[in-house]
Design a protein around this motif. Structure first.
Motif, PDB file in Angstrom:
ATOM      1  N   PRO A 131       9.857  -0.774  11.625  1.00 47.39           N
ATOM      2  CA  PRO A 131      10.278  -1.374  10.362  1.00 47.39           C
ATOM      3  C   PRO A 131       9.193  -1.384   9.279  1.00 47.39           C
ATOM      4  O   PRO A 131       9.419  -1.895   8.195  1.00 47.39           O
ATOM      5  CB  PRO A 131      10.640  -2.803  10.761  1.00 47.39           C
ATOM      6  N   ASP A 132       8.009  -0.851   9.595  1.00 42.84           N
ATOM      7  CA  ASP A 132       6.950  -0.803   8.594  1.00 42.84           C
ATOM      8  C   ASP A 132       7.363   0.126   7.460  1.00 42.84           C
ATOM      9  O   ASP A 132       8.075   1.103   7.678  1.00 42.84           O
ATOM     10  CB  ASP A 132       5.640  -0.305   9.208  1.00 42.84           C
ATOM     11  N   GLU A 133       6.907  -0.198   6.264  1.00 42.11           N
ATOM     12  CA  GLU A 133       7.249   0.583   5.075  1.00 42.11           C
ATOM     13  C   GLU A 133       5.997   0.835   4.255  1.00 42.11           C
ATOM     14  O   GLU A 133       5.040   0.069   4.334  1.00 42.11           O
ATOM     15  CB  GLU A 133       8.232  -0.184   4.188  1.00 42.11           C
ATOM     16  N   PHE A 134       6.044   1.879   3.444  1.00 46.07           N
ATOM     17  CA  PHE A 134       4.958   2.128   2.495  1.00 46.07           C
ATOM     18  C   PHE A 134       5.528   2.775   1.253  1.00 46.07           C
ATOM     19  O   PHE A 134       6.587   3.412   1.290  1.00 46.07           O
ATOM     20  CB  PHE A 134       3.861   3.004   3.104  1.00 46.07           C
ATOM     21  N   GLN A 135       4.803   2.590   0.170  1.00 53.66           N
ATOM     22  CA  GLN A 135       5.198   3.209  -1.095  1.00 53.66           C
ATOM     23  C   GLN A 135       3.946   3.374  -1.953  1.00 53.66           C
ATOM     24  O   GLN A 135       3.189   2.414  -2.130  1.00 53.66           O
ATOM     25  CB  GLN A 135       6.219   2.332  -1.801  1.00 53.66           C
ATOM     26  N   ALA A 136       3.728   4.579  -2.447  1.00 53.77           N
ATOM     27  CA  ALA A 136       2.579   4.847  -3.312  1.00 53.77           C
ATOM     28  C   ALA A 136       2.992   4.713  -4.766  1.00 53.77           C
ATOM     29  O   ALA A 136       4.125   5.025  -5.140  1.00 53.77           O
ATOM     30  CB  ALA A 136       2.036   6.250  -3.054  1.00 53.77           C
ATOM     31  N   ASP A 137       2.046   4.230  -5.559  1.00 62.17           N
ATOM     32  CA  ASP A 137       2.269   4.104  -7.003  1.00 62.17           C
ATOM     33  C   ASP A 137       0.907   4.243  -7.669  1.00 62.17           C
ATOM     34  O   ASP A 137       0.098   3.315  -7.638  1.00 62.17           O
ATOM     35  CB  ASP A 137       2.905   2.759  -7.337  1.00 62.17           C
ATOM     36  N   GLY A 138       0.641   5.410  -8.217  1.00 61.14           N
ATOM     37  CA  GLY A 138      -0.649   5.638  -8.872  1.00 61.14           C
ATOM     38  C   GLY A 138      -1.792   5.634  -7.885  1.00 61.14           C
ATOM     39  O   GLY A 138      -1.809   6.418  -6.936  1.00 61.14           O
ATOM     40  N   ARG A 139      -2.737   4.717  -8.070  1.00 59.07           N
ATOM     41  CA  ARG A 139      -3.914   4.646  -7.197  1.00 59.07           C
ATOM     42  C   ARG A 139      -3.776   3.571  -6.116  1.00 59.07           C
ATOM     43  O   ARG A 139      -4.759   3.182  -5.502  1.00 59.07           O
ATOM     44  CB  ARG A 139      -5.172   4.360  -8.028  1.00 59.07           C
ATOM     45  N   GLU A 140      -2.535   3.130  -5.886  1.00 60.40           N
ATOM     46  CA  GLU A 140      -2.297   2.149  -4.843  1.00 60.40           C
ATOM     47  C   GLU A 140      -1.210   2.629  -3.888  1.00 60.40           C
ATOM     48  O   GLU A 140      -0.265   3.298  -4.299  1.00 60.40           O
ATOM     49  CB  GLU A 140      -1.867   0.791  -5.428  1.00 60.40           C
ATOM     50  N   VAL A 141      -1.386   2.255  -2.613  1.00 55.38           N
ATOM     51  CA  VAL A 141      -0.342   2.455  -1.615  1.00 55.38           C
ATOM     52  C   VAL A 141      -0.026   1.063  -1.080  1.00 55.38           C
ATOM     53  O   VAL A 141      -0.916   0.371  -0.576  1.00 55.38           O
ATOM     54  CB  VAL A 141      -0.785   3.384  -0.465  1.00 55.38           C
ATOM     55  N   TYR A 142       1.224   0.668  -1.228  1.00 54.55           N
ATOM     56  CA  TYR A 142       1.672  -0.644  -0.775  1.00 54.55           C
ATOM     57  C   TYR A 142       2.273  -0.484   0.619  1.00 54.55           C
ATOM     58  O   TYR A 142       3.092   0.411   0.846  1.00 54.55           O
ATOM     59  CB  TYR A 142       2.720  -1.209  -1.736  1.00 54.55           C
ATOM     60  N   CYS A 143       1.866  -1.346   1.540  1.00 51.20           N
ATOM     61  CA  CYS A 143       2.357  -1.264   2.911  1.00 51.20           C
ATOM     62  C   CYS A 143       2.878  -2.628   3.344  1.00 51.20           C
ATOM     63  O   CYS A 143       2.215  -3.647   3.121  1.00 51.20           O
ATOM     64  CB  CYS A 143       1.240  -0.842   3.861  1.00 51.20           C
ATOM     65  N   TRP A 144       4.039  -2.629   3.975  1.00 50.79           N
ATOM     66  CA  TRP A 144       4.644  -3.854   4.476  1.00 50.79           C
ATOM     67  C   TRP A 144       4.784  -3.727   5.988  1.00 50.79           C
ATOM     68  O   TRP A 144       5.353  -2.760   6.489  1.00 50.79           O
ATOM     69  CB  TRP A 144       6.003  -4.072   3.807  1.00 50.79           C
ATOM     70  N   PHE A 145       4.241  -4.711   6.697  1.00 52.63           N
ATOM     71  CA  PHE A 145       4.234  -4.736   8.152  1.00 52.63           C
ATOM     72  C   PHE A 145       4.944  -6.006   8.621  1.00 52.63           C
ATOM     73  O   PHE A 145       4.294  -7.014   8.910  1.00 52.63           O
ATOM     74  CB  PHE A 145       2.797  -4.727   8.680  1.00 52.63           C
ATOM     75  N   PRO A 146       6.291  -6.014   8.689  1.00 54.21           N
ATOM     76  CA  PRO A 146       7.009  -7.241   9.021  1.00 54.21           C
ATOM     77  C   PRO A 146       6.630  -7.826  10.381  1.00 54.21           C
ATOM     78  O   PRO A 146       6.719  -9.036  10.581  1.00 54.21           O
ATOM     79  CB  PRO A 146       8.481  -6.836   8.972  1.00 54.21           C
ATOM     80  N   ASP A 147       6.197  -6.983  11.316  1.00 62.40           N
ATOM     81  CA  ASP A 147       5.794  -7.463  12.643  1.00 62.40           C
ATOM     82  C   ASP A 147       4.278  -7.561  12.780  1.00 62.40           C
ATOM     83  O   ASP A 147       3.761  -7.720  13.880  1.00 62.40           O
ATOM     84  CB  ASP A 147       6.347  -6.539  13.734  1.00 62.40           C
ATOM     85  N   GLY A 148       3.565  -7.430  11.667  1.00 60.82           N
ATOM     86  CA  GLY A 148       2.102  -7.467  11.692  1.00 60.82           C
ATOM     87  C   GLY A 148       1.522  -6.065  11.753  1.00 60.82           C
ATOM     88  O   GLY A 148       2.186  -5.111  12.170  1.00 60.82           O
ATOM     89  N   MET A 149       0.281  -5.956  11.338  1.00 62.57           N
ATOM     90  CA  MET A 149      -0.373  -4.655  11.236  1.00 62.57           C
ATOM     91  C   MET A 149      -1.084  -4.249  12.524  1.00 62.57           C
ATOM     92  O   MET A 149      -1.388  -3.081  12.731  1.00 62.57           O
ATOM     93  CB  MET A 149      -1.390  -4.710  10.090  1.00 62.57           C
ATOM     94  N   GLY A 150      -1.337  -5.196  13.402  1.00 64.39           N
ATOM     95  CA  GLY A 150      -2.162  -4.968  14.585  1.00 64.39           C
ATOM     96  C   GLY A 150      -1.833  -3.747  15.417  1.00 64.39           C
ATOM     97  O   GLY A 150      -2.729  -3.021  15.830  1.00 64.39           O
ATOM     98  N   ARG A 151      -0.568  -3.501  15.668  1.00 65.78           N
ATOM     99  CA  ARG A 151      -0.177  -2.383  16.532  1.00 65.78           C
ATOM    100  C   ARG A 151       0.495  -1.239  15.777  1.00 65.78           C
ATOM    101  O   ARG A 151       0.916  -0.264  16.375  1.00 65.78           O
ATOM    102  CB  ARG A 151       0.746  -2.881  17.628  1.00 65.78           C
TER     103      ARG A 151
END
Length: 178
Positions: free
Chosen positions: A126-146
């Protein structure tokens, strides 16, 4: 004077490449920058300086840190306005999201769309990402650890300098730079 945010990459992790925040503030003050303040121990600083290109400020800071500490430190600098713009451009509503699970990867230059085109987003759900210019936004609903998504994004953007900050830190740096 313009407010800026400096984001240092890869310091104070596991006791390596140690940059005490008091010394960072001294180095930055030595560059003639005013109202220097740090946030956390992970290389976040806010300062005031005359109107300048953020990339030139980053280069000056990198040179000063290498001279002072004896090792290279990649630095990104954003104006306070650029930080506010990055916060505003987050592709997801943030009010109901855990700020520890929302990450912004800041890059030294625009992230080419073709660089991330090969990253199959469905593979990392369920992780998501989206780039916009010089940023990449990442969403980790279950946490980033794994999650394997950070490795995939980093591999796809090889050649760019990236450093990540969670949403709570982004919000604090925006507040400090306003």
């Amino acid at each position: 004077m313009t407010r800026y945010v400096a984001l240092l990459r890869g310091i104070n992790v596991g006791g390596h490449r140690r940059v005490p925040m008091a010394e960072l503030r001294q180095v930055m003050t030595g560059l003639g920058w005013d109202s220097v303040a740090t946030h956390l121990n992970s290389g976040n600083a806010v300062f005031s300086a005359g109107e300048a290109e953020p990339a030139a400020l980053a280069g000056a800071l990198e040179a000063a840190l290498a001279e002072h500490f004896g090792f290279p430190v990649d630095c990104l600098v954003r104006s306070g306005q650029e930080m506010r713009d990055a916060q505003r451009r987050c592709p997801w509503p943030t009010a109901d999201r855990d700020p520890a699970k929302l990450l912004v990867l800041f890059a030294d230059r625009p992230v080419p769309a073709e660089a991330l085109a090969g990253v199959d987003a469905a593979r990392y759900a369920p992780d998501e990402f989206q780039a916009d210019g010089r940023e990449v936004y990442c969403w980790f609903p279950d946490g980033m650890g794994r999650s394997k998504l950070p490795d995939a994004v980093t591999a796809a953007t090889r050649g760019l300098v990236l450093t990540g900050r969670n949403w709570r830190t982004v919000a604090k740096l925006v507040e400090m730079s306003s």
